[in-house]
Write a protein that holds these residues in place. Sequence first.
Motif, PDB file in Angstrom:
ATOM      1  N   GLY A  45       0.808  -1.222   0.000  1.00  0.00           N
ATOM      2  CA  GLY A  45       0.000   0.000   0.000  1.00  0.00           C
ATOM      3  C   GLY A  45       0.836   1.265   0.000  1.00  0.00           C
ATOM      4  O   GLY A  45       0.328   2.349  -0.279  1.00  0.00           O
ATOM      5  N   SER A  72       3.425   4.067  -1.256  1.00  0.00           N
ATOM      6  CA  SER A  72       3.746   4.545  -2.605  1.00  0.00           C
ATOM      7  C   SER A  72       5.194   4.179  -2.919  1.00  0.00           C
ATOM      8  O   SER A  72       6.014   4.033  -2.035  1.00  0.00           O
ATOM      9  N   ARG A  99      -3.088  -1.614  -4.127  1.00  0.00           N
ATOM     10  CA  ARG A  99      -2.507  -0.441  -3.454  1.00  0.00           C
ATOM     11  C   ARG A  99      -3.589   0.634  -3.234  1.00  0.00           C
ATOM     12  O   ARG A  99      -3.714   1.178  -2.143  1.00  0.00           O
ATOM     13  N   SER A 100      -4.369   0.883  -4.277  1.00  0.00           N
ATOM     14  CA  SER A 100      -5.443   1.887  -4.162  1.00  0.00           C
ATOM     15  C   SER A 100      -6.434   1.498  -3.075  1.00  0.00           C
ATOM     16  O   SER A 100      -6.907   2.355  -2.320  1.00  0.00           O
ATOM     17  N   ARG A 115      -4.958   2.115   0.391  1.00  0.00           N
ATOM     18  CA  ARG A 115      -4.864   3.545   0.694  1.00  0.00           C
ATOM     19  C   ARG A 115      -6.250   4.148   0.927  1.00  0.00           C
ATOM     20  O   ARG A 115      -6.434   5.003   1.785  1.00  0.00           O
ATOM     21  N   VAL A 150      -0.715   9.245   3.666  1.00  0.00           N
ATOM     22  CA  VAL A 150      -1.158   7.850   3.852  1.00  0.00           C
ATOM     23  C   VAL A 150       0.039   6.949   4.162  1.00  0.00           C
ATOM     24  O   VAL A 150      -0.056   6.036   4.985  1.00  0.00           O
ATOM     25  N   ASP A 151       1.174   7.223   3.517  1.00  0.00           N
ATOM     26  CA  ASP A 151       2.359   6.399   3.795  1.00  0.00           C
ATOM     27  C   ASP A 151       2.707   6.426   5.293  1.00  0.00           C
ATOM     28  O   ASP A 151       3.057   5.407   5.872  1.00  0.00           O
ATOM     29  N   ILE A 189       0.313   4.222   7.188  1.00  0.00           N
ATOM     30  CA  ILE A 189       0.594   2.792   6.987  1.00  0.00           C
ATOM     31  C   ILE A 189       1.825   2.392   7.810  1.00  0.00           C
ATOM     32  O   ILE A 189       1.820   1.366   8.507  1.00  0.00           O
TER      33      ILE A 189
END
Lengths: 166, 236
Positions: free
Chosen positions: A28, A30, B206-207, B210, B223-224, B227
């Motif tokens: 998840g 980037s 991934r989407s 997120r 968001v990173d 996570i």
Amino acid sequence: MKDKPSPKTAGELPSLTPTMASRLLRLGLSESDQPVDLLLERVQAAEGARWFASAVTAVFGESAGRPGAELLSPATTLARLRLWKRQCTALAEQAADQDSWLQAMLGYFLAVAAALAHHQAMITDRPPGEAQATLAKLAAAVPLPWSNLLSQASRNARSLETQTPP
Amino acid sequence: MCSTQVGQVARQAFQPTQVTWILAALARGTSGRRDVNRHLMEVYAQPLEVYVRGSSCRWAGEPMEIVHGFLADRLGRADYFEKWQRSGLPLRKWLINGLHFYLREIADSHPDALRGDGWESLLRDPSQGPKTKLMVAVDRACMATIVRQALVDAGRECERRGLGRHWQAFQLYYFRDLPFADVACDLNEKVEKAKQMTRIAREYFRSAVRELFIRDGADPEHVDDAIRSLLKDAES
């Protein structure tokens, strides 16, 4: 192999160990080495604007001294934009060096952006949300009139995403 | 990174001023409330159940029934999720704090049921102090349910877009740990095509991951961080 339906509920999924859950959750995050990041680095480097103009000319040609004029025109058909996108994918696969690869990737993103901006159409399998973020990043880095095209494309991608039924 | 720094990162990653999916859904009335309830059950019921099982309130009933009671009670409070948004906390931490106080409310009405250590542990705020084994277990359960929900969401989305075989490639590569040559063989595709299919399905996954973090209050720009904060919390 026969097509298997995707799981409809979490209960139909194989069990997840903490290690597997952690590995999947990391997907998840980037990625810093995505094509768009490398492209941004090149466009924002010294002589970036000159490189951008020559890359657009190399991929899409020019008309009356305007690089990529056809791409900027709303009259350009979706079929033509799809063809360009496919050609850019092939160019990227055959690229002999990083610069050629970046030129092809730029062409790919611009073809996708033109389809979104002029026709409100997604010509890539990528999720609209991802396309929206990628095009917005590029819009902030490239010169006019391309930044306008990319900004419009990003807005249209966002709009397509919100129209997507759950 | 120490736990205090992780806490700060977690707070920075959650934006108290943005209109969250949950508040927008609750504003829609009954149907929105149903959506929120389903989301909370899908993603948070299991971690909350882990918390009840590890607490000193097992005498109070079936853990999952307690979780249902807790969520129904809090969903019935008009301002509960507005307060969550103002707190700037990740939803999982807000819910665990809420469950902790819910258990105290139950214990208050059964004063004879808790003695000694049990009462002491119920008085401790789970969001304060050093990381406990129970909180690691809760965060691991949370990590697993978020990943499972993202898998369901991404699988559905791929199928809806006619990318079911891309999703199969993703599953073969990431679940069964098959090399791309075997993924390609299973799907009757060339290796390069199998790689591309897996990569595209991975972007949907991934989407989905997120989107779940954003739905639960993470600032879309950070968001990173959100996570990484959960990954750190789930480490033993």
